[in-house]
Structure formats: C-alpha cells, structure tokens
Design an enzyme around this catalytic site. Sequence first.
Site, PDB file in Angstrom:
ATOM      1  N   ASP A 294       0.898  -1.380   0.063  1.00 28.27           N
ATOM      2  CA  ASP A 294       0.081  -0.004   0.120  1.00 28.27           C
ATOM      3  C   ASP A 294       1.041   1.314  -0.002  1.00 28.27           C
ATOM      4  O   ASP A 294       2.142   1.101   0.057  1.00 28.27           O
ATOM      5  CB  ASP A 294      -0.861  -0.161   1.127  1.00 28.27           C
ATOM      6  CG  ASP A 294      -2.159   0.683   0.984  1.00 28.27           C
ATOM      7  OD1 ASP A 294      -2.256   1.769   0.016  1.00 28.27           O
ATOM      8  OD2 ASP A 294      -3.294   0.519   1.575  1.00 28.27           O
ATOM      9  N   GLU A 502      -9.906   6.557   4.626  1.00 33.00           N
ATOM     10  CA  GLU A 502      -9.023   6.350   5.468  1.00 33.00           C
ATOM     11  C   GLU A 502      -8.962   6.836   6.721  1.00 33.00           C
ATOM     12  O   GLU A 502      -9.926   7.031   7.483  1.00 33.00           O
ATOM     13  CB  GLU A 502      -7.824   6.137   4.675  1.00 33.00           C
ATOM     14  CG  GLU A 502      -7.566   5.604   3.321  1.00 33.00           C
ATOM     15  CD  GLU A 502      -6.299   5.500   2.700  1.00 33.00           C
ATOM     16  OE1 GLU A 502      -5.282   5.274   3.532  1.00 33.00           O
ATOM     17  OE2 GLU A 502      -6.424   5.439   1.395  1.00 33.00           O
TER      18      GLU A 502
END
Length: 614
Positions: A294, A502
């Site tokens: 990521d 997020e």
Amino acid sequence: MATAAQGEALLPPYKDASAPVETRVRDLLGRMTLREKAAQMAQVERTVASARALAELGAGSVLNGGGSAPGDRSPACWTGMVDGLQRLALSSRLGVPILYGTDAVHGHNNVYGATVFPHNVGLGAARDPELLRKIGEATALEVRATGIHWTFAPCVAICRDPRWGRCYESYSEDPETVRSSTTIVAGLQGQPPADHPHGYPFLASVREKVLACAKHFVGDGGTDRGINEGNTICSYDDLENIHMEPYLDCIAQGVATVMASHSKWNGERLHSCRYLLTDVLKGKLGFKGFVISDWEGIDKICEPRVAQGSDYRYCIKQSVNAGMDMIMIPYRFEEFLENLVFLVETWEIPMSRIDDAVERILRVKFISGVFEHPFSDPSLLDIVGCKEHRLLAREAVRKSIVLLKNGKNQKEPFLPLATNVKRILVTGTHADDIGLQCGGWTVGWNGDSGKVTPGTSILDAIKESVGVQTEVVYEACATEATIATGEFSYAVVVVGEVPYAESVGDRTDLSIPFNGSDLITRVASTIPTLVIVVSGRPLDIETQVLEKIDALVAAWLPGTEGMGIADCLFGHHDFVGTLPVTWHRSVDQLPLNAGHANYDPLFPVGYGLKMFEK
C-alpha cells in the site's frame, strides 16, 4: 535484405505474442540486469514518473495518489497522460511497458464526468452478485477508456466496527456477503474458463477489461476499536474464517494482484509478515499473481512512520524478504532502487526472491496484453459516464438503499410518498449536494462537498418525481418560520456525514454531523417526516428521534445517480436492500456483530422493510 518472415524470426521470444506466457517471462527475465529487475518492482507516483524514471531506469508501474490528476481531470486528459508515460517506458532498453494503476473503487471515481456507483457498503446491502459483476464490467470499460490497465479494487475487508474510517469500503461485516460480492472481479477482469489454472492471473480482454486487486490482505476491517492501520488481535483460525475467506473467491477468479494491508496482525505489520504473505497467500492459497504494497506501506515498518537512511533500507529488506513483489513507493524511486540493489549485492535479499517477484510482475504484464496493446483506444472515450452506465448506477442505488422504518404503526405506512400533493419541504445538508452524496474517493482523495462531478442530487430527483402542481420548498437548514407556517403535506430531511477517506474517517463519535438530530426533531415535531441518512456507516439515531419521525431510509453513499432513491420513495420500485452491517443503538456497544452474546442492536444485520406485501 531480410524478408518480413526473417524479421519476425529475429524477434526475441518475450516480444512474440504467440509464445506461452511463461516462456516470455523466462526470456525477458534472463535479459534483465539486477537494476532493471529492481526497477520493475517499483511503482511511482505520476508526478515523479519522469523520462529518467521510465526511459532510463525502467520503473515497472505508475499510479496516481488520491486527488492527484492531470489537467482538468477529463477523460481525454487522463488518456493523454497515461499514453505519454507509456511512450517513455517503451523507449527503455528492453521496452518493457508500465502498468498504470488507479483507485477506481466505486466507478472510475478520479475522473470528472465518470459514473460514480454506490460505495461498497451500499452494494453489500443490495446482496446481488450479478449486479456487482455488471458494475465491474462498466467500471472496467470506463477505466480502459482512459488508457489505464489496473484498478486497486475490490476491497474485500470484513468491517467489524463502524468506527473504522474505511467502513464504507467494506461490503459487509458478514464474510459470506463479502464473498458473494467478489463477482465484481469477474466483471473487471472477465470470467476465466473452467480449466483455468488455480491462482493464475487472468484477463479476458485488453480492450474491455482491467486488472483487479483484492485488498487489503488481511484483517484490515478487524482492527482493535476500528482504528485504521491498527492492530487486528485474533487467532489464526479467526483470521482465516472471518477475514481471509473472500480472498479464496478472488484467487479462484484469477485476480491478478493482491494489496497488503497497512494494519498489523497481533502486533506484526502485514507488510513484513512472511508467514501471511508467502506461506499463506502464495503457498497455501496458491496465488500466482503479484503482491503490491500500500501507499508508503514499507516505510511504516519502522518508526517514525516515514523511515530514513538505514531504517529505510531495513524496511525494504523486511518487506521484500516477506514476499512483497511490487512496492508502492511512491516518491523515493531512486533511493529505493539504490537500496534494493545494495541489499541484493550484499546478500541480504536473495537473488531468488528478486527473480520470483519480477517473474510474478512480468506474468501479469504479459497476461494483461500491454506488450501488444500498450496505448489507449480513442474509440472508447465516449463511454465514460454514458447513459447506459448511469442507468446501471441508478439500479444499484435503488437496490442498495434500506428502508428501516415506514410509518408510526404497521397499519399506516408512510411510504410511498404521494406525488400529487400541494407543497412539500426538502431540507438537510445532503439534499442537494453531489459531493456529499458520493463521499470519499470521488475526484479528490477525501471527496468534497458541492458539484464535484456531474450527477443528480436527491433534491433534483424529488423535483423530477413529483407532479407539476407540487411545490417543492428547499432550504439546506429549514428555519423555524418555514417549518411553522409552511402547510406542508410532508418533509424529506436528508442528513449525513462529511466525505472522508481512510484514517481521516476514524470516529469515536458517530452522532449525525451538522446537528442533524436537532434538525430532524425540529421538522418532525411539526410536519410528517421522512429521514434519509447519507453515510458510510450506521450513525447514532436516538430513540426519541426515531419515535418522532414517520420513515427512515439508509442511503449509504449512493454516488451520482440520485434518481435511484426517488425510484423507491415514490413507489416505482420496492425497497430490496437489507443491512450489510449491524446498526448499533449506541457507540458504547461497539464492536457489535451478529452472533455476539449480548447482541442488542437498533436494527440487526440483514434487516430491511418492504413497502409492498408480496
């Protein structure tokens, strides 16, 4: 003079489209220097994808970070940029094309004018695998239209706590619901034939399909207190039986890539967990594509979060030896390259590990068809945001919204709403705002309010649905004077969350923002009221508020096509959505999932009313 046939015979095997993929992989790998192999393992952000990075050093992949976009964000702008980057890559010594990756997580959401579908939590409410497959197909076409080869989707997290800022990226708290939603992989990549080798990456069409990415491996939705990038504390059996299940389905469908999670499992970061990345994912589960990190994921192996100097070298070593194949750097390309080469030359990373990573990357590149078709197809541009896709999104909206209350008693249902009344009130922060309706990961990383992209707001949809004689009074925050003197037949109050993505979305307070409960109470005390909640997760609805209102609809984050909500409100279609996650009474109960000993929700997972008796 060489004949055409002789010219073809002189082509190296890796450039021969008729040669078996594994033959091409071995041939190209054998021609690469260590530095070229290391560069293939790097994914860089588009703003640092220079001629040096692509043509001289041969970086393997490019992405755009959230909110990072070319020019006016139009489809043509995206296409021009991606094709330009590809030309640079093809001018490198071996002419290895890049894979360009983007977060097309609810449609091609970074592109202005694209169709924006409901976020995953809404699609989980629809419980319609065929719908998911069709959305995958539509998204793939719009992504391909801009020359992009790869989407970082689907997220197959099992969200066990709505305080998590990525709750809306999860289809459900229930593993089986998430498993049934993985049909989107077949929509994005195509359906592999029955004899397709297990775990081998697949792509059916270089014109109409894109590579998919199952993420975030593994346990990202189960972190303690729902903290993003936090720690999932559980046994291996629970990790396997709850969080790993959907990956089996993705791998069975030939998913090309898997993204590792920023989170930890029992204190160990997934980005450096050899047991889960290599022994389990590549070994036990038989995954033959490649594993990608990521965003700046390897940096976080060390503390402080962005490692420097020798710490950065340590992070590279730990992640690559754990089984990471491609590193989403995204900015420190040359530093990464020098350190990775050094680590191999000093035997701290085995050459066999580098060869395995690059074999996997090249395998996906060859099956993607990017060697033969590196550039965009201009004839596809008009498909971005086309009517057919918007109609599909409208269908997805009406199938995803959930009716939670309909009337103050069962004998007097409030919905469907009448279309031929004299006057109605529409109010609330989310009634006329496409940006709030779409949520995060829409044009910008965190999303935004306002007209971020073309679409139909809930207010627009209501206006289009009522009779010509009906006056629709709209105030974003209805005043006492309007409420008291309006003589309204009914009110529609649309409230919800601000967009987020997020960690920005991690919340311990799940009350309705903008004093939403106060607005609902003021309106419902005087006018018969329908409340629509636009959110990425269940929000607090106090008992006294629920008692005052006449009807309640969870709309999740529906995207650009607000007409799908009106389709149900006015009775053109019945509600079919059911809760994909538990709707808590109070945050004090969290985490609260079906099967827990003291399961006492406001509405249980699977709950959803219909307007019409069958």
